[in-house]
Design a protein around this motif. Sequence first.
Motif, PDB file in Angstrom:
ATOM      1  N   ASP A 172     -23.226  14.106 -94.738  1.00  7.32           N
ATOM      2  CA  ASP A 172     -23.151  13.984 -93.292  1.00  7.32           C
ATOM      3  C   ASP A 172     -23.741  12.695 -92.730  1.00  7.32           C
ATOM      4  O   ASP A 172     -24.202  12.654 -91.591  1.00  7.32           O
ATOM      5  N   LEU A 173     -23.754  11.637 -93.515  1.00  8.11           N
ATOM      6  CA  LEU A 173     -24.268  10.365 -93.009  1.00  8.11           C
ATOM      7  C   LEU A 173     -23.380   9.844 -91.889  1.00  8.11           C
ATOM      8  O   LEU A 173     -22.160   9.806 -92.022  1.00  8.11           O
ATOM      9  N   THR A 174     -23.995   9.453 -90.805  1.00 10.67           N
ATOM     10  CA  THR A 174     -23.250   8.817 -89.729  1.00 10.67           C
ATOM     11  C   THR A 174     -23.122   7.329 -90.047  1.00 10.67           C
ATOM     12  O   THR A 174     -23.825   6.806 -90.919  1.00 10.67           O
ATOM     13  N   GLU A 175     -22.252   6.646 -89.335  1.00 10.14           N
ATOM     14  CA  GLU A 175     -22.102   5.210 -89.540  1.00 10.14           C
ATOM     15  C   GLU A 175     -23.421   4.494 -89.231  1.00 10.14           C
ATOM     16  O   GLU A 175     -23.808   3.554 -89.931  1.00 10.14           O
ATOM     17  N   LYS A 176     -24.125   4.973 -88.198  1.00  9.95           N
ATOM     18  CA  LYS A 176     -25.396   4.358 -87.816  1.00  9.95           C
ATOM     19  C   LYS A 176     -26.421   4.504 -88.942  1.00  9.95           C
ATOM     20  O   LYS A 176     -27.134   3.558 -89.272  1.00  9.95           O
ATOM     21  N   GLN A 177     -26.495   5.695 -89.531  1.00 15.42           N
ATOM     22  CA  GLN A 177     -27.438   5.923 -90.623  1.00 15.42           C
ATOM     23  C   GLN A 177     -27.099   5.058 -91.840  1.00 15.42           C
ATOM     24  O   GLN A 177     -27.981   4.456 -92.457  1.00 15.42           O
ATOM     25  N   PHE A 178     -25.803   5.017 -92.168  1.00 17.79           N
ATOM     26  CA  PHE A 178     -25.372   4.273 -93.341  1.00 17.79           C
ATOM     27  C   PHE A 178     -25.627   2.782 -93.159  1.00 17.79           C
ATOM     28  O   PHE A 178     -26.082   2.100 -94.080  1.00 17.79           O
ATOM     29  N   ARG A 179     -25.363   2.301 -91.969  1.00 16.96           N
ATOM     30  CA  ARG A 179     -25.574   0.871 -91.694  1.00 16.96           C
ATOM     31  C   ARG A 179     -27.069   0.529 -91.759  1.00 16.96           C
ATOM     32  O   ARG A 179     -27.440  -0.561 -92.198  1.00 16.96           O
ATOM     33  N   ARG A 180     -27.901   1.458 -91.329  1.00 18.38           N
ATOM     34  CA  ARG A 180     -29.354   1.224 -91.386  1.00 18.38           C
ATOM     35  C   ARG A 180     -29.827   1.129 -92.846  1.00 18.38           C
ATOM     36  O   ARG A 180     -30.648   0.287 -93.194  1.00 18.38           O
ATOM     37  N   ILE A 181     -29.270   2.004 -93.692  1.00 20.37           N
ATOM     38  CA  ILE A 181     -29.622   1.957 -95.115  1.00 20.37           C
ATOM     39  C   ILE A 181     -29.145   0.645 -95.729  1.00 20.37           C
ATOM     40  O   ILE A 181     -29.843   0.023 -96.525  1.00 20.37           O
ATOM     41  N   PHE A 182     -27.949   0.218 -95.323  1.00 17.61           N
ATOM     42  CA  PHE A 182     -27.420  -1.051 -95.826  1.00 17.61           C
ATOM     43  C   PHE A 182     -28.322  -2.209 -95.409  1.00 17.61           C
ATOM     44  O   PHE A 182     -28.595  -3.119 -96.203  1.00 17.61           O
ATOM     45  N   ALA A 183     -28.785  -2.170 -94.174  1.00 17.52           N
ATOM     46  CA  ALA A 183     -29.669  -3.230 -93.681  1.00 17.52           C
ATOM     47  C   ALA A 183     -30.969  -3.260 -94.483  1.00 17.52           C
ATOM     48  O   ALA A 183     -31.492  -4.338 -94.803  1.00 17.52           O
ATOM     49  N   ASP A 184     -31.496  -2.092 -94.823  1.00 21.06           N
ATOM     50  CA  ASP A 184     -32.710  -2.015 -95.644  1.00 21.06           C
ATOM     51  C   ASP A 184     -32.443  -2.603 -97.035  1.00 21.06           C
ATOM     52  O   ASP A 184     -33.292  -3.283 -97.608  1.00 21.06           O
ATOM     53  N   ALA A 185     -31.248  -2.310 -97.572  1.00 24.33           N
ATOM     54  CA  ALA A 185     -30.886  -2.814 -98.895  1.00 24.33           C
ATOM     55  C   ALA A 185     -30.811  -4.343 -98.899  1.00 24.33           C
ATOM     56  O   ALA A 185     -31.196  -4.995 -99.872  1.00 24.33           O
ATOM     57  N   GLU A 186     -30.325  -4.906 -97.796  1.00 23.33           N
ATOM     58  CA  GLU A 186     -30.239  -6.368 -97.677  1.00 23.33           C
ATOM     59  C   GLU A 186     -31.619  -7.016 -97.662  1.00 23.33           C
ATOM     60  O   GLU A 186     -31.797  -8.130 -98.163  1.00 23.33           O
ATOM     61  N   ARG A 187     -32.584  -6.327 -97.075  1.00 21.05           N
ATOM     62  CA  ARG A 187     -33.931  -6.891 -96.947  1.00 21.05           C
ATOM     63  C   ARG A 187     -34.721  -6.863 -98.256  1.00 21.05           C
ATOM     64  O   ARG A 187     -35.670  -7.624 -98.422  1.00 21.05           O
ATOM     65  N   LEU A 188     -34.319  -5.982 -99.168  1.00 20.25           N
ATOM     66  CA  LEU A 188     -35.027  -5.875-100.440  1.00 20.25           C
ATOM     67  C   LEU A 188     -34.634  -7.018-101.370  1.00 20.25           C
ATOM     68  O   LEU A 188     -33.545  -7.567-101.271  1.00 20.25           O
ATOM     69  N   LYS A 189     -35.534  -7.366-102.274  1.00 25.74           N
ATOM     70  CA  LYS A 189     -35.231  -8.385-103.273  1.00 25.74           C
ATOM     71  C   LYS A 189     -34.202  -7.842-104.257  1.00 25.74           C
ATOM     72  O   LYS A 189     -34.135  -6.656-104.515  1.00 25.74           O
ATOM     73  N   GLY A 190     -33.403  -8.733-104.812  1.00 22.31           N
ATOM     74  CA  GLY A 190     -32.441  -8.312-105.812  1.00 22.31           C
ATOM     75  C   GLY A 190     -31.046  -8.139-105.244  1.00 22.31           C
ATOM     76  O   GLY A 190     -30.750  -8.541-104.121  1.00 22.31           O
ATOM     77  N   ASP A 191     -30.190  -7.533-106.044  1.00 23.42           N
ATOM     78  CA  ASP A 191     -28.794  -7.331-105.688  1.00 23.42           C
ATOM     79  C   ASP A 191     -28.655  -6.282-104.586  1.00 23.42           C
ATOM     80  O   ASP A 191     -29.131  -5.152-104.733  1.00 23.42           O
ATOM     81  N   THR A 192     -27.988  -6.648-103.495  1.00 23.48           N
ATOM     82  CA  THR A 192     -27.862  -5.742-102.354  1.00 23.48           C
ATOM     83  C   THR A 192     -27.100  -4.467-102.720  1.00 23.48           C
ATOM     84  O   THR A 192     -27.471  -3.370-102.282  1.00 23.48           O
ATOM     85  N   GLY A 193     -26.040  -4.597-103.518  1.00 20.54           N
ATOM     86  CA  GLY A 193     -25.271  -3.423-103.919  1.00 20.54           C
ATOM     87  C   GLY A 193     -26.094  -2.438-104.724  1.00 20.54           C
ATOM     88  O   GLY A 193     -26.053  -1.227-104.489  1.00 20.54           O
ATOM     89  N   GLU A 194     -26.872  -2.968-105.674  1.00 18.53           N
ATOM     90  CA  GLU A 194     -27.742  -2.104-106.481  1.00 18.53           C
ATOM     91  C   GLU A 194     -28.815  -1.470-105.603  1.00 18.53           C
ATOM     92  O   GLU A 194     -29.156  -0.288-105.761  1.00 18.53           O
ATOM     93  N   ASN A 195     -29.355  -2.250-104.675  1.00 18.09           N
ATOM     94  CA  ASN A 195     -30.368  -1.724-103.761  1.00 18.09           C
ATOM     95  C   ASN A 195     -29.800  -0.607-102.897  1.00 18.09           C
ATOM     96  O   ASN A 195     -30.476   0.403-102.638  1.00 18.09           O
ATOM     97  N   LEU A 196     -28.556  -0.786-102.442  1.00 18.85           N
ATOM     98  CA  LEU A 196     -27.913   0.223-101.593  1.00 18.85           C
ATOM     99  C   LEU A 196     -27.793   1.544-102.336  1.00 18.85           C
ATOM    100  O   LEU A 196     -28.136   2.607-101.788  1.00 18.85           O
TER     101      LEU A 196
END
Length: 206
Positions: free
Chosen positions: A64-88
């Motif tokens: 039941d992830l909303t687009e807003k929730q998913f985008r927030r997780i993606f943004a967190d993944a971008e901020r982490l070191k390393g590969d964004t896809g793996e972080n996501l």
Amino acid sequence: MTKRTSAKYKLDRRMGENIWGRPKSPVNRREYGPGQHGQRRKGKLSDFGLQLRAKQKLKGYYGDLTEKQFRRIFADAERLKGDTGENLIGLLESRLDAVVYRAKFVATVFAARQFVNHGHVTVNGVRVNIPSYRVKEGDVVEVRTQSKQNVTVLEAVQLTERDVPEYIEADHSKMTATFVRRPGLSDVPYAVVMEPNLVIEFYAQN
């Protein structure tokens, strides 16, 4: 019940894949999309269409992830070191409802969200009823004592259609699960191919 329960298999049919590897998926019988025009939707997808499809599939997989929730997780993944896809992937799998599902305390991702919402689990001995709660390495998730004999839990533990992945140590005799580490894409037992690289491309252009 969660809001997507009645429509969960529509995602399977729209994607043309058995997203969760469930034996009752209609894709096992019908490989065309839902709706009256489903059988005619076989055109070749554009690059944007492929990216959108990858995002919808990954987001839909977790219930039941909303687009807003998913985008927030993606943004967190971008901020982490390393590969964004793996972080996501790692952040999605560290959600409490995902850990409950992977530990086989429930049969489906949708049931995991409901199970957590209803207060059936604790994290390090503290009751947590927020499905999006981010579990950390070493955290112990446990089914609460009064819920350990729940029929749905006992049935889920016996399911043979999937195994507990290596990044979670589950003890079904005690109904506990330790989150060993945040996984990468290759560690997660998806029933279908997930393409976080296309999700990155989608958000880079939209």
